[in-house]
Write a protein that holds these residues in place. Structure first.
Motif, PDB file in Angstrom:
ATOM      1  N   THR A 164      41.680  48.564  37.070  1.00 29.14           N
ATOM      2  CA  THR A 164      43.046  49.089  37.148  1.00 29.14           C
ATOM      3  C   THR A 164      43.485  49.054  38.610  1.00 29.14           C
ATOM      4  O   THR A 164      42.631  49.052  39.510  1.00 29.14           O
ATOM      5  N   PRO A 165      44.783  49.043  38.850  1.00 28.58           N
ATOM      6  CA  PRO A 165      45.253  49.059  40.238  1.00 28.58           C
ATOM      7  C   PRO A 165      44.755  50.298  40.994  1.00 28.58           C
ATOM      8  O   PRO A 165      44.346  50.193  42.151  1.00 28.58           O
ATOM      9  N   GLU A 166      44.774  51.441  40.311  1.00 35.44           N
ATOM     10  CA  GLU A 166      44.345  52.668  40.988  1.00 35.44           C
ATOM     11  C   GLU A 166      42.842  52.637  41.259  1.00 35.44           C
ATOM     12  O   GLU A 166      42.372  53.086  42.299  1.00 35.44           O
TER      13      GLU A 166
ATOM     14  N   LEU B 115      54.559  49.180  32.925  1.00 33.92           N
ATOM     15  CA  LEU B 115      55.166  49.052  34.252  1.00 33.92           C
ATOM     16  C   LEU B 115      56.678  49.275  34.263  1.00 33.92           C
ATOM     17  O   LEU B 115      57.166  50.013  35.112  1.00 33.92           O
TER      18      LEU B 115
ATOM     19  N   ARG C 226      53.676  52.591  41.504  1.00 35.91           N
ATOM     20  CA  ARG C 226      53.799  51.837  40.263  1.00 35.91           C
ATOM     21  C   ARG C 226      54.852  50.723  40.411  1.00 35.91           C
ATOM     22  O   ARG C 226      54.685  49.606  39.934  1.00 35.91           O
TER      23      ARG C 226
ATOM     24  N   VAL D  63      53.465  47.927  42.488  1.00 36.54           N
ATOM     25  CA  VAL D  63      52.525  47.130  41.694  1.00 36.54           C
ATOM     26  C   VAL D  63      53.300  46.185  40.773  1.00 36.54           C
ATOM     27  O   VAL D  63      52.971  44.998  40.653  1.00 36.54           O
ATOM     28  N   PHE D  64      54.357  46.698  40.159  1.00 37.42           N
ATOM     29  CA  PHE D  64      55.169  45.875  39.254  1.00 37.42           C
ATOM     30  C   PHE D  64      55.771  44.693  40.011  1.00 37.42           C
ATOM     31  O   PHE D  64      55.683  43.539  39.577  1.00 37.42           O
TER      32      PHE D  64
ATOM     33  N   PHE E  87      53.576  33.872  34.620  1.00 30.61           N
ATOM     34  CA  PHE E  87      53.481  34.481  35.940  1.00 30.61           C
ATOM     35  C   PHE E  87      53.646  33.379  36.987  1.00 30.61           C
ATOM     36  O   PHE E  87      53.162  32.279  36.800  1.00 30.61           O
ATOM     37  N   PRO E  88      54.352  33.687  38.092  1.00 34.08           N
ATOM     38  CA  PRO E  88      54.569  32.676  39.120  1.00 34.08           C
ATOM     39  C   PRO E  88      53.256  32.177  39.736  1.00 34.08           C
ATOM     40  O   PRO E  88      53.118  31.015  40.054  1.00 34.08           O
TER      41      PRO E  88
ATOM     42  N   THR F 116      54.718  43.377  42.700  1.00 37.62           N
ATOM     43  CA  THR F 116      53.645  42.485  43.135  1.00 37.62           C
ATOM     44  C   THR F 116      53.206  41.585  41.987  1.00 37.62           C
ATOM     45  O   THR F 116      52.970  40.394  42.156  1.00 37.62           O
ATOM     46  N   LEU F 117      53.131  42.172  40.810  1.00 42.07           N
ATOM     47  CA  LEU F 117      52.632  41.443  39.647  1.00 42.07           C
ATOM     48  C   LEU F 117      53.668  40.445  39.137  1.00 42.07           C
ATOM     49  O   LEU F 117      53.339  39.308  38.814  1.00 42.07           O
ATOM     50  N   HIS F 118      54.900  40.884  39.036  1.00 38.10           N
ATOM     51  CA  HIS F 118      55.931  39.973  38.530  1.00 38.10           C
ATOM     52  C   HIS F 118      57.299  40.389  39.048  1.00 38.10           C
ATOM     53  O   HIS F 118      57.959  41.247  38.471  1.00 38.10           O
TER      54      HIS F 118
ATOM     55  N   VAL G 186      46.399  41.205  40.450  1.00 35.22           N
ATOM     56  CA  VAL G 186      46.265  42.649  40.277  1.00 35.22           C
ATOM     57  C   VAL G 186      45.352  42.928  39.079  1.00 35.22           C
ATOM     58  O   VAL G 186      45.582  42.390  37.998  1.00 35.22           O
ATOM     59  N   PRO G 187      44.308  43.744  39.260  1.00 37.03           N
ATOM     60  CA  PRO G 187      43.473  44.074  38.114  1.00 37.03           C
ATOM     61  C   PRO G 187      44.191  45.075  37.214  1.00 37.03           C
ATOM     62  O   PRO G 187      44.364  46.230  37.588  1.00 37.03           O
ATOM     63  N   ILE G 188      44.630  44.627  36.048  1.00 34.93           N
ATOM     64  CA  ILE G 188      45.393  45.532  35.189  1.00 34.93           C
ATOM     65  C   ILE G 188      45.237  45.071  33.743  1.00 34.93           C
ATOM     66  O   ILE G 188      45.197  43.868  33.465  1.00 34.93           O
TER      67      ILE G 188
END
Lengths: 267, 255
Positions: A214-216, B98, A151, A154-155, B82-83, A157-159, B88-90
């Motif tokens: 979803t990521p998973e 998160l 998790r 992923v966080f 976002f940069p 990676t996302l931001h 990411v698929p979310i």
């Protein structure tokens, strides 16, 4: 039924291959999401001189590959861009210099006759029972660690900024991730070789993206694609005597293409 | 020698100097944000506003200067966006989970504060920049911050949503009791929502109430073009650069 289907020569690489496919799926998703496919490529290529030195010194090739990959990963993670050269340029140069250095070192050593083809494209028949055992165990261990930090990775990676403000030590997680990547590359080398190892990470993950919410979900679908590619690729390899690494990658490529087609039609 | 943090101050930046590749970005910038105060930083492009927000959030370390934070200070940071486009698929719902896992009520309440409850099940990659902005603010609010750092919070918002956001901010502040450090390029839009304004152009040009800063002659030119912006700055800083001597007639504190 073909005679090889219950042959240990087929089952052994299959088990190792499935373990690598399943661990590679979440790792590969992170690689795709972070847009660092080329980074994995570089790690794989620089491990060749590591393997070559290990072979000459009589050490296990895995140790050489992992060490070279780890050193490179750490240097790249810690290097701040001081020269103004773009990261992609650095990676491309490093990858090819690594590959060349490895081949030169191998050629200098006349004592061991070593087939560079098996290093470059994998030599699955060379997997011993203990190789398989180690691979499966390492994949389980790696999967466990990845599950714990998933998790947070992923966080990041996302931001990255949001993750840092929330208190995540991003450098530590970067190093952990890159070290894991280097370890994975070294592990998967025997299956698909230096030149193809990134494809095992990137292609199934890319194939899974259009179907994931979803990521998973992406990781699980990617694991399914990767396992399918390993299974079908190895079967083709045994049935028609194809080289096993390229067979696995080719099947993965077909999944990827089919997925992209299905996704475009979906929209 | 160093002055301790006054009890009601959330964060204190003291004599911050920041430069990158020989380029000076922030020069000797000092500011405090108090509990329940809304402080807005305004300034032209390239004034170092975002860098200042990032310094306050602890994302970049300045070359010199001190940052004092109240003990246990919880910061909610809202970046511009976002940069890169998120790969990411979310869903929005999972995205809110998160930093810390929220229950469904908490997630919905946070989104609702930004009128964004309808986004809850949408993938983060498929919503617009303005919608993402609201989700980011909701995420910051859900973390129950003591200090909210908003970097151009209205970026990508349509004018109605923008007005709505600034109208809502003081209410949210009253309700949750946080302080706000907000970056904006447009003083007039944020005027009603802000208690104090700092005008930044690498250094602090002037500060005061929004009315005071807004009333300063040529304030508008700060944002017109760099040439006249420079002149306006000289005008604001009579002690250091003024070509025509002490002009202390404006209401805002000049330091």
């Amino acid at each position: 039924m073909p005679t090889w289907i219950d042959d240990p020569l087929f089952l052994r690489p299959l088990m190792a291959g499935l373990a690598l496919a399943i661990l590679g799926a979440p790792l590969g998703c992170l690689v795709v999401w972070r847009r660092i496919a080329f980074f994995g490529e570089t790690l794989a290529h620089v491990s060749l001189p590591g393997i070559a030195i290990a072979l000459i010194a009589g050490l296990p090739p895995f140790a050489g590959a992992a060490t070279a990959g780890l050193i490179t990963a750490l240097l790249l993670a810690l290097s701040t861009r001081q020269t103004g050269t773009g990261m992609d340029t650095v990676l491309a140069s490093l990858a090819h210099v690594g590959l060349s250095a490895g081949l030169i070192i191998l050629s200098m050593n006349g004592a061991i006759r070593f087939d560079p083809m098996s290093l470059l494209f994998g030599d699955i028949l060379a997997l011993s029972p203990s190789d398989v055992g180690w691979t499966v165990a390492a994949c389980l261990g790696g999967g466990l660690v990845l599950g714990i930090v998933w998790r947070r990775l992923v966080f990041l990676t996302l931001h990255r900024d949001l993750a840092r403000v929330s208190g995540l030590p991003d450098r530590a997680y970067d190093i952990l991730f890159l070290a894991g990547l280097a370890g994975y590359v070294a592990l998967a080398m025997k299956l698909v070789g230096v030149l193809l190892v990134t494809s095992l990470l990137v292609i199934p993950a890319a194939a899974a993206q259009p179907f994931s919410h979803t990521p998973e979900g992406a990781a699980i679908k990617s694991a399914a694609f990767a396992s399918g590619a390993v299974l079908v690729g190895l079967m083709l390899s045994f049935a028609w005597d194809w080289p096993s690494g390229p067979a696995i990658v080719a099947v993965g490529g077909i999944f990827f293409a089919a997925g992209q087609l299905a996704a475009t039609r979906h929209r | 020698m160093e002055q301790p943090l006054p009890p009601d101050t959330l964060i204190s930046l003291r004599a911050i100097c920041l430069s990158r590749e020989e380029q000076s970005i922030l020069e000797n910038v000092s500011l405090d944000v108090s509990r329940q105060e809304i402080l807005t930083i305004v300034g032209p492009n390239g004034a170092g506003k975002t860098s200042l927000a990032r310094v306050a959030a602890g994302l970049i370390r300045p070359q010199s200067g001190k940052i004092l934070r109240a003990p246990g200070l919880k910061i909610g940071y809202v970046p511009q966006d976002f940069p890169t486009d998120p790969t990411v698929p979310i869903s929005v719902r999972r995205f809110l989970d998160l930093p810390h896992r929220l229950n469904d009520t908490e997630a919905l309440t946070a989104l609702d504060l930004m009128s964004a409850a309808y986004l809850i099940n949408k993938p983060i990659s498929r919503i617009s920049g303005g919608e993402r902005q609201r989700v980011l603010i909701a995420m910051a609010l859900a973390s129950k911050p003591d200090l909210l750092i908003l970097d151009e919070p209205s970026k990508g918002l349509d004018p109605i949503s923008e007005n709505d956001l600034y109208a809502r901010l003081p209410d949210l502040r009253d309700r949750f009791g946080f302080g706000v450090l907000m970056i904006s390029h447009d003083l007039h839009v944020v005027m009603a929502a802000t208690d104090r304004v700092i005008c930044l152009n690498r250094h602090v040009c002037c500060q005061g109430t929004p009315q005071d800063v807004g009333a300063i002659a040529n304030f508008q030119t700060l944002f017109a073009d760099p040439e006249s912006a420079h002149l306006a700055l000289y005008h604001h800083r009579p002690h250091q650069h003024a070509p025509h001597g002490g002009d202390d007639s404006n209401h805002a504190n000049v330091d």
